[in-house]
Design a protein around this motif. Structure first.
Motif, PDB file in Angstrom:
ATOM      1  N   ARG A 230       7.390 -29.375 -44.056  1.00 41.22           N
ATOM      2  CA  ARG A 230       6.817 -30.608 -44.068  1.00 41.22           C
ATOM      3  C   ARG A 230       6.037 -31.152 -42.819  1.00 41.22           C
ATOM      4  O   ARG A 230       6.137 -32.391 -42.586  1.00 41.22           O
ATOM      5  CB  ARG A 230       7.943 -31.902 -44.537  1.00 41.22           C
ATOM      6  CG  ARG A 230       8.320 -31.700 -45.951  1.00 41.22           C
ATOM      7  CD  ARG A 230       9.119 -32.572 -46.591  1.00 41.22           C
ATOM      8  NE  ARG A 230       9.276 -33.890 -45.942  1.00 41.22           N
ATOM      9  CZ  ARG A 230      10.331 -34.648 -45.561  1.00 41.22           C
ATOM     10  NH1 ARG A 230      11.372 -33.882 -45.913  1.00 41.22           N
ATOM     11  NH2 ARG A 230      10.141 -35.882 -45.188  1.00 41.22           N
ATOM     12  N   GLY A 231       5.724 -30.227 -41.787  1.00 38.42           N
ATOM     13  CA  GLY A 231       5.320 -30.536 -40.555  1.00 38.42           C
ATOM     14  C   GLY A 231       6.263 -30.930 -39.621  1.00 38.42           C
ATOM     15  O   GLY A 231       5.998 -30.978 -38.507  1.00 38.42           O
ATOM     16  N   LEU A 232       7.678 -31.174 -40.147  1.00 39.33           N
ATOM     17  CA  LEU A 232       8.445 -31.728 -39.034  1.00 39.33           C
ATOM     18  C   LEU A 232       9.052 -30.570 -38.286  1.00 39.33           C
ATOM     19  O   LEU A 232       9.861 -30.950 -37.109  1.00 39.33           O
ATOM     20  CB  LEU A 232       9.613 -32.356 -40.015  1.00 39.33           C
ATOM     21  CG  LEU A 232       9.458 -34.117 -39.993  1.00 39.33           C
ATOM     22  CD1 LEU A 232      10.636 -34.656 -40.842  1.00 39.33           C
ATOM     23  CD2 LEU A 232       9.033 -34.634 -38.818  1.00 39.33           C
ATOM     24  N   ARG A 233       8.985 -29.341 -38.658  1.00 33.35           N
ATOM     25  CA  ARG A 233       9.788 -28.252 -37.930  1.00 33.35           C
ATOM     26  C   ARG A 233       8.812 -27.219 -38.168  1.00 33.35           C
ATOM     27  O   ARG A 233       9.100 -26.263 -39.012  1.00 33.35           O
ATOM     28  CB  ARG A 233      11.062 -28.118 -38.267  1.00 33.35           C
ATOM     29  CG  ARG A 233      11.964 -27.510 -37.293  1.00 33.35           C
ATOM     30  CD  ARG A 233      11.326 -26.146 -36.664  1.00 33.35           C
ATOM     31  NE  ARG A 233      12.517 -25.612 -35.784  1.00 33.35           N
ATOM     32  CZ  ARG A 233      12.707 -24.590 -35.622  1.00 33.35           C
ATOM     33  NH1 ARG A 233      11.963 -23.640 -36.284  1.00 33.35           N
ATOM     34  NH2 ARG A 233      13.306 -24.080 -34.708  1.00 33.35           N
ATOM     35  N   PRO A 234       7.705 -27.252 -37.470  1.00 33.94           N
ATOM     36  CA  PRO A 234       6.576 -26.118 -37.663  1.00 33.94           C
ATOM     37  C   PRO A 234       7.199 -24.846 -37.188  1.00 33.94           C
ATOM     38  O   PRO A 234       7.785 -24.968 -36.297  1.00 33.94           O
ATOM     39  CB  PRO A 234       5.277 -26.666 -36.861  1.00 33.94           C
ATOM     40  CG  PRO A 234       5.851 -27.664 -35.940  1.00 33.94           C
ATOM     41  CD  PRO A 234       7.104 -28.116 -36.373  1.00 33.94           C
ATOM     42  N   GLY A 235       6.588 -23.547 -37.460  1.00 39.57           N
ATOM     43  CA  GLY A 235       6.905 -22.439 -37.156  1.00 39.57           C
ATOM     44  C   GLY A 235       7.416 -21.649 -38.154  1.00 39.57           C
ATOM     45  O   GLY A 235       7.826 -22.183 -38.988  1.00 39.57           O
ATOM     46  N   THR A 236       7.024 -20.174 -38.143  1.00 37.56           N
ATOM     47  CA  THR A 236       7.863 -19.479 -39.234  1.00 37.56           C
ATOM     48  C   THR A 236       9.178 -19.685 -39.511  1.00 37.56           C
ATOM     49  O   THR A 236       9.901 -19.628 -38.571  1.00 37.56           O
ATOM     50  CB  THR A 236       7.333 -18.250 -39.188  1.00 37.56           C
ATOM     51  OG1 THR A 236       6.013 -18.049 -38.835  1.00 37.56           O
ATOM     52  CG2 THR A 236       7.852 -17.071 -40.270  1.00 37.56           C
ATOM     53  N   GLU A 237       9.638 -19.784 -40.731  1.00 35.14           N
ATOM     54  CA  GLU A 237      11.169 -19.990 -41.008  1.00 35.14           C
ATOM     55  C   GLU A 237      11.936 -18.952 -40.485  1.00 35.14           C
ATOM     56  O   GLU A 237      11.545 -17.853 -40.825  1.00 35.14           O
ATOM     57  CB  GLU A 237      11.074 -20.452 -42.605  1.00 35.14           C
ATOM     58  CG  GLU A 237      10.599 -21.740 -42.950  1.00 35.14           C
ATOM     59  CD  GLU A 237       9.047 -21.220 -43.424  1.00 35.14           C
ATOM     60  OE1 GLU A 237       8.437 -20.275 -42.995  1.00 35.14           O
ATOM     61  OE2 GLU A 237       8.382 -22.459 -44.095  1.00 35.14           O
ATOM     62  N   ASP A 238      13.063 -19.072 -40.168  1.00 38.79           N
ATOM     63  CA  ASP A 238      14.310 -18.372 -40.066  1.00 38.79           C
ATOM     64  C   ASP A 238      14.950 -17.852 -41.444  1.00 38.79           C
ATOM     65  O   ASP A 238      15.849 -18.620 -41.655  1.00 38.79           O
ATOM     66  CB  ASP A 238      15.080 -18.652 -38.974  1.00 38.79           C
ATOM     67  CG  ASP A 238      16.486 -17.806 -38.925  1.00 38.79           C
ATOM     68  OD1 ASP A 238      16.455 -16.837 -39.402  1.00 38.79           O
ATOM     69  OD2 ASP A 238      17.363 -18.477 -38.344  1.00 38.79           O
ATOM     70  N   VAL A 239      14.159 -17.061 -42.127  1.00 41.16           N
ATOM     71  CA  VAL A 239      14.657 -16.998 -43.613  1.00 41.16           C
ATOM     72  C   VAL A 239      16.104 -16.500 -43.736  1.00 41.16           C
ATOM     73  O   VAL A 239      17.135 -16.991 -44.447  1.00 41.16           O
ATOM     74  CB  VAL A 239      13.619 -15.950 -44.151  1.00 41.16           C
ATOM     75  CG1 VAL A 239      14.094 -15.808 -45.849  1.00 41.16           C
ATOM     76  CG2 VAL A 239      12.242 -16.513 -44.298  1.00 41.16           C
ATOM     77  N   PHE A 240      16.456 -15.644 -42.828  1.00 44.27           N
ATOM     78  CA  PHE A 240      17.932 -15.114 -42.656  1.00 44.27           C
ATOM     79  C   PHE A 240      18.831 -16.232 -42.499  1.00 44.27           C
ATOM     80  O   PHE A 240      19.764 -16.428 -43.298  1.00 44.27           O
ATOM     81  CB  PHE A 240      17.949 -13.821 -41.822  1.00 44.27           C
ATOM     82  CG  PHE A 240      19.456 -13.573 -41.277  1.00 44.27           C
ATOM     83  CD1 PHE A 240      20.116 -13.078 -42.146  1.00 44.27           C
ATOM     84  CD2 PHE A 240      19.727 -13.891 -40.189  1.00 44.27           C
ATOM     85  CE1 PHE A 240      21.547 -12.633 -41.909  1.00 44.27           C
ATOM     86  CE2 PHE A 240      21.105 -13.814 -39.743  1.00 44.27           C
ATOM     87  CZ  PHE A 240      22.165 -13.165 -40.685  1.00 44.27           C
ATOM     88  N   GLY A 241      18.409 -16.911 -41.366  1.00 46.60           N
ATOM     89  CA  GLY A 241      19.429 -17.910 -41.034  1.00 46.60           C
ATOM     90  C   GLY A 241      19.412 -18.926 -42.058  1.00 46.60           C
ATOM     91  O   GLY A 241      20.495 -19.469 -42.508  1.00 46.60           O
ATOM     92  N   ILE A 242      18.347 -19.430 -42.654  1.00 48.60           N
ATOM     93  CA  ILE A 242      18.411 -20.562 -43.748  1.00 48.60           C
ATOM     94  C   ILE A 242      19.038 -20.000 -44.842  1.00 48.60           C
ATOM     95  O   ILE A 242      19.661 -20.583 -45.491  1.00 48.60           O
ATOM     96  CB  ILE A 242      16.842 -20.733 -43.940  1.00 48.60           C
ATOM     97  CG1 ILE A 242      16.265 -21.666 -42.720  1.00 48.60           C
ATOM     98  CG2 ILE A 242      16.649 -21.554 -45.394  1.00 48.60           C
ATOM     99  CD1 ILE A 242      14.713 -21.825 -42.743  1.00 48.60           C
TER     100      ILE A 242
END
Ligand code: PLP
Length: 381
Positions: A230-242
């Protein structure tokens, strides 16, 4: 080896790692793309969002923003909310026992013209609700009170805090780093507007975290870039960590009642045993405390030496917060509960986890007794 420092680092659960590995080992998929691999990544993030939302009673999973940990979540909550709402007022309020990742952004805002008020606590570390009621005014844009303290284990009366803050039209941020997975948190019942979570205490990897942002609460990003989270934490997601954090949240929620009862019994045995040591005192609240947390102070000896001596007995245990251990300053938390500088240096903090058992308690108590005896024999204090 007995490991008693779960607040500083919790072992990653093997089942969580097994679950997450599929998004690390040879996996390529960016949640912002719409071909198959991207959709898989998107689904993993969406699943984790639902699991984390469920852990804290958020009915809208879209209210969860994934971050790199509690420090980042606290920064977005404090800075982001203050800066976004500065036209409504320039007051920031926090309890005196907040983690430095709350206190430091609040202090930093003073350079931008904000007024920062710290609310005192009593000798058990419980916030002074009258002082809070006086400090929060219509000018206050964000108030931050932690769910529970990492150094002394005290749990705050969050529902009463929320009532006071909301009566004055304010926004409440709660740092639940140490409480999540240990207490039944419900952001809707508790009246929490912003909630900080960390993935590691749940059994996920270090460097994972989340911020719950109640729909309608206005927060501006601290980092700017793409529109992720939602624009609050831009940058490619850490899919593994998430994905790992989501799975860890699911397991923590499912196991909470039984595991908490088990840990509470070990905690109580530890408190009973170590309180018998000469000039040893429990720090924090005797009953309103985290189920896995036992913290003490010893007169006339010093925390670093306690830690080293306990280490030699095969026990990993903390002295105060891992975050301040490099500065050798007396803990602001122990000073806030009224200890003198000299008293605040002799602290020992045990935070329990899945590997601990009741059978370990006699060995820990004996090691503490022996440690204190040896250190007192050589202390110049
Ligand atoms: N908030 C609290 C209450 C903590 O105990 C900690 C770490 O111990 C943090 C925030 C910071 O967490 P991290 O270092 O994972 O960002």
């Amino acid at each position: 080896r007995i490991y008693l420092d779960h607040a500083a680092a919790t072992p990653v659960r093997p089942e969580v790692l097994r679950f997450g590995m599929r998004f690390l080992d040879g996996f390529a998929g960016n949640p912002s793309t719409i071909y198959r691999e991207g959709l898989e990544a998107q689904a993993a993030v969406a699943r984790a969002r639902e699991q984390v939302a469920a852990l804290v009673g958020a009915s809208d999973p879209g209210a969860i923003v994934f971050t790199s940990g509690a420090t980042e979540s606290n920064n977005i909550a404090i800075r982001g909310t203050a800066l976004r709402n500065k036209r409504s007022g320039k007051g920031v309020v926090a309890s005196a026992v907040e983690h430095i990742s709350v206190l430091n952004p609040a202090k930093d805002l003073q350079k931008s013209g904000f007024a920062f008020t710290q609310i005192p606590v009593d000798r058990y570390g419980t916030i002074d609700l009258d002082a809070l009621g006086t400090a929060v005014t219509p000018e206050t844009v964000v108030t931050s009170v932690q769910y529970a303290n990492d150094e002394i284990g005290t749990v705050q009366p969050i529902r009463e805090v929320a009532e006071i803050v909301h009566d004055r039209g304010g926004v409440l941020h709660v740092d639940a780093t140490d409480a999540a997975g240990r207490m039944p948190i419900d952001v809707e019942r508790d009246g929490v507007d912003l909630l900080t979570l960390s993935g590691n205490p749940l059994g996920g990897p270090q460097g994972t975290g989340a911020l719950y942002v109640r729909p309608g609460v206005r927060v501006q990003p601290v980092l700017v870039g793409g529109g992720q989270e939602r624009g609050l934490r831009p940058g490619t997601e850490d899919v593994f960590g998430i994905a790992c954090m989501g799975e860890a949240a699911r397991l923590a929620a499912a196991e909470m009642p039984g595991e908490n009862e088990r840990l509470r019994a070990i905690r109580d045995a530890l408190i009973a045993g170590i309180s018998e040591v000469e000039d040893a005192f429990l720090t924090g609240h005797p009953t309103e405390r985290l189920p896995h947390h036992a913290s003490f102070r010893f007169s006339r000896i010093e925390g670093e030496s306690i830690q080293l001596a306990m280490n030699a007995f095969g026990i990993a245990i903390a002295t105060g917060s891992a975050c301040t251990s490099r500065t050798l300053e007396a803990s602001h938390v122990l000073l806030a509960i009224g200890l003198a500088h000299a008293e605040a240096h002799g602290s020992m903090v045990a935070t329990l986890g899945r590997s601990n058992s009741m059978e370990e308690v006699p060995r820990i108590v004996e090691a503490a007794r022996e440690t204190v005896k040896r250190l007192r024999a050589i202390t110049p204090l």
